[in-house]
Design an enzyme around this catalytic site. Structure first.
Site, mmCIF file in Angstrom:
data_model
loop_
_atom_site.group_PDB
_atom_site.id
_atom_site.type_symbol
_atom_site.label_atom_id
_atom_site.label_comp_id
_atom_site.label_asym_id
_atom_site.label_seq_id
_atom_site.Cartn_x
_atom_site.Cartn_y
_atom_site.Cartn_z
ATOM 1 N N SER A 6 0.764 -1.125 0.121
ATOM 2 C CA SER A 6 0.172 -0.091 0.037
ATOM 3 C C SER A 6 0.961 1.310 -0.123
ATOM 4 C CB SER A 6 -1.091 -0.064 1.336
ATOM 5 O OG SER A 6 -0.316 -0.062 2.299
ATOM 6 N N ASP A 15 -3.071 6.207 10.992
ATOM 7 C CA ASP A 15 -3.154 4.993 11.408
ATOM 8 C C ASP A 15 -1.912 4.515 11.687
ATOM 9 O OD1 ASP A 15 -1.735 5.125 8.875
ATOM 10 O OD2 ASP A 15 -3.060 4.393 7.605
ATOM 11 N N HIS A 72 0.476 4.249 7.190
ATOM 12 C CA HIS A 72 0.721 4.884 5.962
ATOM 13 C C HIS A 72 1.558 6.165 5.850
ATOM 14 C CE1 HIS A 72 -2.529 1.961 5.043
ATOM 15 N NE2 HIS A 72 -1.861 1.569 4.263
#
Length: 269
Positions: A27, A229, A232
């Protein structure tokens, strides 16, 4: 057809890149910069594109249908299609290196998919075979793959077994992709992860920073700002990472002769 008509027709033909870079991993390579969850549960990208990530006529992208098109954020929108993509490191990287490649257009080949452990990138697995297919297709227009940029490993931090196996799996992936593309000296620039899903982040980082293969170099994302979070990179961190990747490529690989022993670690500090 008169000369003006011929020129006009040629101008409409899609450009093809001379210099190709594969973007792969999970990601943080696919890009989550500017992506957040709406209070009602919807995930969305804020649409903010930093100056360093703006489109340029000589930066192209291989889309999901294997066609070259002008590159713009989010680069992985139709590749990591089950998630909402935002800003990743690819465009800031491309803008930083495009004037140092000796002319011609630059092509980006997005292949990253969020939440994927390295065992999902083994030879014969769908992710690997798709990356291989896209990479081979990118060369059909006459361009040369200059490097594979790899940012992955967060999904391998949950268990000791996965973290312990990471180095061997990554070395195998590098050997496989070089063999399958017929590029035995293909430069690999991997990112040492800044975060992880579990408690073995440092063990995976140790494997990434300790990789000792020819034409493999590493940039360290540790210390770059993370989103709320804690997994990321923020948009600005992705811009910085793109520049770090560009520095690594230009320092190690953008020369007529590659020094197979050359291996530098670029830190975010």
């Amino acid at each position: 057809m008169d000369t003006v008509g011929v020129v006009a027709e040629q101008a409409q033909l899609p450009q093809t890149p001379n210099h190709i870079f594969i973007l792969s991993g999970q990601s943080n390579m696919a890009g989550r910069g500017g992506v957040s969850k709406h209070p009602h549960g919807h995930t969305h990208w804020d649409g903010l594109v930093p100056p360093e990530c703006q489109p340029h006529p000589c930066i192209l992208r291989l889309n999901a249908t294997l066609n070259w098109e002008p590159a713009r954020e989010p680069l992985h929108r139709d590749i990591d299609s089950r998630k909402v993509c935002g800003v990743g490191p690819g465009m800031s990287f491309a803008n930083a290196v495009r004037d140092h490649l000796g002319g011609g257009c630059l092509g980006l080949v997005p292949c990253a998919v969020g939440g994927t452990a390295i065992k999902k990138w083994g030879r014969g697995q769908q992710l690997y075979e798709n990356m291989l297919k896209r990479s081979k297709e990118s060369m059909k227009s006459g361009g040369e793959i200059k490097a594979l940029l790899w940012y992955q490993g967060e999904s391998d931090t949950s268990t000791y077994h996965d973290a312990e196996a990471y180095k061997g799996n990554m070395e195998r992936l590098i050997r496989n992709v070089r063999e399958d593309l017929g590029l035995p000296c293909l430069p690999i620039i991997q990112v040492a992860i800044a975060s992880g899903d579990g408690k073995y982040t440092e063990k995976v980082r140790e494997a990434q920073l300790g990789m000792d293969l020819p034409n493999v170099t590493c940039v360290d994302a540790k210390g770059l700002p993370l989103k709320d979070d804690n997994l990321h990179l923020t948009t600005q961190a992705q811009v910085t990472l793109g520049h770090m990747l560009a520095d690594a490529f230009l320092t190690n690989f953008n020369a007529p002769l590659l020094n197979s022993k050359n291996r530098t670690i670029f830190e975010s500090a």
